[in-house]
Design a protein around this motif. Sequence first.
Motif, short mmCIF file in Angstrom:
data_model
loop_
_atom_site.label_atom_id
_atom_site.label_comp_id
_atom_site.label_asym_id
_atom_site.label_seq_id
_atom_site.Cartn_x
_atom_site.Cartn_y
_atom_site.Cartn_z
N ALA A 28 0.83 -1.21 0.00
CA ALA A 28 0.00 0.00 0.00
C ALA A 28 0.87 1.26 0.00
O ALA A 28 1.91 1.31 0.65
CB ALA A 28 -0.91 -0.01 1.23
N ARG A 29 0.40 2.26 -0.71
CA ARG A 29 1.12 3.53 -0.79
C ARG A 29 0.61 4.53 0.24
O ARG A 29 1.22 5.57 0.46
CB ARG A 29 1.01 4.11 -2.20
N ARG A 30 -0.51 4.23 0.84
CA ARG A 30 -1.08 5.10 1.89
C ARG A 30 -1.94 4.22 2.79
O ARG A 30 -2.42 3.17 2.37
CB ARG A 30 -1.90 6.24 1.28
N PRO A 31 -2.18 4.65 4.02
CA PRO A 31 -2.95 3.81 4.94
C PRO A 31 -4.45 3.89 4.71
O PRO A 31 -4.97 4.93 4.30
CB PRO A 31 -2.59 4.38 6.31
N MET A 32 -5.12 2.78 4.99
CA MET A 32 -6.58 2.79 5.06
C MET A 32 -6.98 3.40 6.39
O MET A 32 -6.36 3.12 7.43
CB MET A 32 -7.10 1.35 4.97
N GLU A 33 -7.98 4.26 6.38
CA GLU A 33 -8.43 4.91 7.60
C GLU A 33 -9.53 4.07 8.26
O GLU A 33 -10.47 3.64 7.60
CB GLU A 33 -8.98 6.30 7.30
N ILE A 34 -9.40 3.81 9.56
CA ILE A 34 -10.47 3.15 10.30
C ILE A 34 -10.84 4.02 11.50
O ILE A 34 -9.97 4.67 12.09
CB ILE A 34 -10.09 1.73 10.74
N PRO A 35 -12.13 4.09 11.86
CA PRO A 35 -12.57 5.03 12.89
C PRO A 35 -12.17 4.64 14.30
O PRO A 35 -11.98 5.50 15.15
CB PRO A 35 -14.08 5.07 12.73
N TYR A 36 -12.08 3.35 14.61
CA TYR A 36 -11.58 2.89 15.90
C TYR A 36 -11.02 1.49 15.70
O TYR A 36 -11.35 0.81 14.71
CB TYR A 36 -12.68 2.94 16.98
N PRO A 37 -10.16 1.04 16.58
CA PRO A 37 -9.40 -0.19 16.29
C PRO A 37 -10.23 -1.42 16.00
O PRO A 37 -9.81 -2.28 15.22
CB PRO A 37 -8.55 -0.37 17.56
N GLN A 38 -11.39 -1.54 16.62
CA GLN A 38 -12.21 -2.73 16.40
C GLN A 38 -13.16 -2.61 15.22
O GLN A 38 -13.94 -3.52 14.94
CB GLN A 38 -13.02 -3.05 17.67
N ALA A 39 -13.11 -1.49 14.50
CA ALA A 39 -14.04 -1.26 13.40
C ALA A 39 -13.77 -2.18 12.22
O ALA A 39 -14.69 -2.56 11.50
CB ALA A 39 -13.98 0.20 12.95
N ALA A 40 -12.51 -2.52 12.00
CA ALA A 40 -12.15 -3.39 10.87
C ALA A 40 -10.81 -4.02 11.18
O ALA A 40 -9.98 -3.42 11.86
CB ALA A 40 -12.07 -2.59 9.57
N GLU A 41 -10.62 -5.23 10.68
CA GLU A 41 -9.33 -5.88 10.90
C GLU A 41 -8.33 -5.37 9.87
O GLU A 41 -8.58 -5.39 8.66
CB GLU A 41 -9.45 -7.40 10.79
N ALA A 42 -7.19 -4.91 10.36
CA ALA A 42 -6.14 -4.40 9.49
C ALA A 42 -5.33 -5.57 8.95
O ALA A 42 -4.62 -6.24 9.69
CB ALA A 42 -5.23 -3.44 10.26
N THR A 43 -5.46 -5.83 7.66
CA THR A 43 -4.66 -6.88 7.02
C THR A 43 -3.50 -6.29 6.24
O THR A 43 -2.64 -7.03 5.75
CB THR A 43 -5.54 -7.72 6.09
N GLY A 44 -3.48 -4.99 6.10
CA GLY A 44 -2.39 -4.25 5.47
C GLY A 44 -2.28 -2.92 6.20
O GLY A 44 -2.81 -2.74 7.30
N TRP A 45 -1.62 -1.97 5.59
CA TRP A 45 -1.38 -0.68 6.23
C TRP A 45 -2.69 0.02 6.55
O TRP A 45 -3.52 0.27 5.68
CB TRP A 45 -0.52 0.16 5.30
N ALA A 46 -2.91 0.33 7.82
CA ALA A 46 -4.13 1.00 8.28
C ALA A 46 -3.76 2.01 9.36
O ALA A 46 -2.70 1.92 9.98
CB ALA A 46 -5.14 0.01 8.81
N ARG A 47 -4.66 2.95 9.58
CA ARG A 47 -4.39 4.04 10.51
C ARG A 47 -5.65 4.40 11.30
O ARG A 47 -6.76 4.35 10.76
CB ARG A 47 -3.93 5.28 9.72
#
Length: 372
Positions: free
Chosen positions: A332-351
């Motif tokens: 990934a060239r930039r992170p995926m944005e998630i609203p809080y840690p349990q909102a989605a499982e980060a399988t790659g770059w997330a923030r």
Amino acid sequence: MTTATTTTEAATVGTAARPELLTLLGRTPLVRVTAGLPGPHPGFWAKLEGLAAGGMKARAAVSMLLGARERGELRPGAPVVESTSGTLGIGLAFAGQALGHPVVLVGDSELEPSMRQLLRSHGVRLELVDRPAPRGGWQAARLARLRDLLADLPGSYWPDQYNNPDNSTGYASLAAEIIAQLDHLDVLVCSVGTGGHSGGIIGPLRRRWPALRMIGVDATGSTIFGQPARPRLMRGLGSSIHPRNVAYGAFDEVHWVGPAEAVDSCRRLARESFVSGGWSTGAVARVAAWAARVHPGAHVATVFPDGPHRYLGTVYDEDFAAAHGIDPSSAARRPMEIPYPQAAEATGWARCVRVADPLAARRPATCQEGAR
């Protein structure tokens, strides 16, 4: 449940202290990094802890042993027993020689052969568990074996790197060096495993620069910041437990980085900046370059915990990458944005810009999305 490798008796008998080694602690250089990670960015500063004798965690290891000696918890010449994925092991080997303590380490079967050889060469007794625990993974399995060893070795001391405040205290010297080497700092990027170096340097650095932002970098599959625990390929950052040394309230945001991003960054660093390292170095470099891009004019710094040599058969090996499904070109060239840690499982770059102790916040409230 676990098995151990053959060990040497020499590792559990007293050894002469070599206090002159302590003069080699720290004093690492700071370098400007402008390598494309993956694209252009204004550059950031990297503290090259991999060039220190005993590595970055020698600072923590010496601090923990000295603290235990001052409190009477560690008697002269007594063995030190600890769990490690490798990096702290080297630091404890250094501290053990400097202070005169035999060192017994519990690793696991995923510990690289080169690291096993290096630890044994430094006089360490190495025990390896052969399978992860059903809950808590490799760390839980190593800790179970560690408790058996403590019972078998009278007078032995367990530093408990995950929860020992002396771990963080040991990084005061790292903070002092950064302050001496930089005129200003706006953003600090830190990998997080035990929480030691991030928790240890943020206080002194914020006293010097009160507006300093700190970004934590975790591994995908790590549970430190509230994600579900999964098997992790990356070593040196992340955890299957919740270390109490993590200074949750000090972080402004957290990023999770996957193996593809870390490998791609390490290889780009090696080609374009010469200095590089392993999983943690690749992960923080990726995020530091991103921070430099999205905060124009900001002074960004990070810590490269180690060098590349331990990872020649993993991060820098094409066969290893192919066998584990790592494609650096897909990073990934930039992170995926998630609203809080349990909102989605980060399988790659997330923030996420909401950071909370998962043990204290079982019901996360929606946080403001911090898209950049």
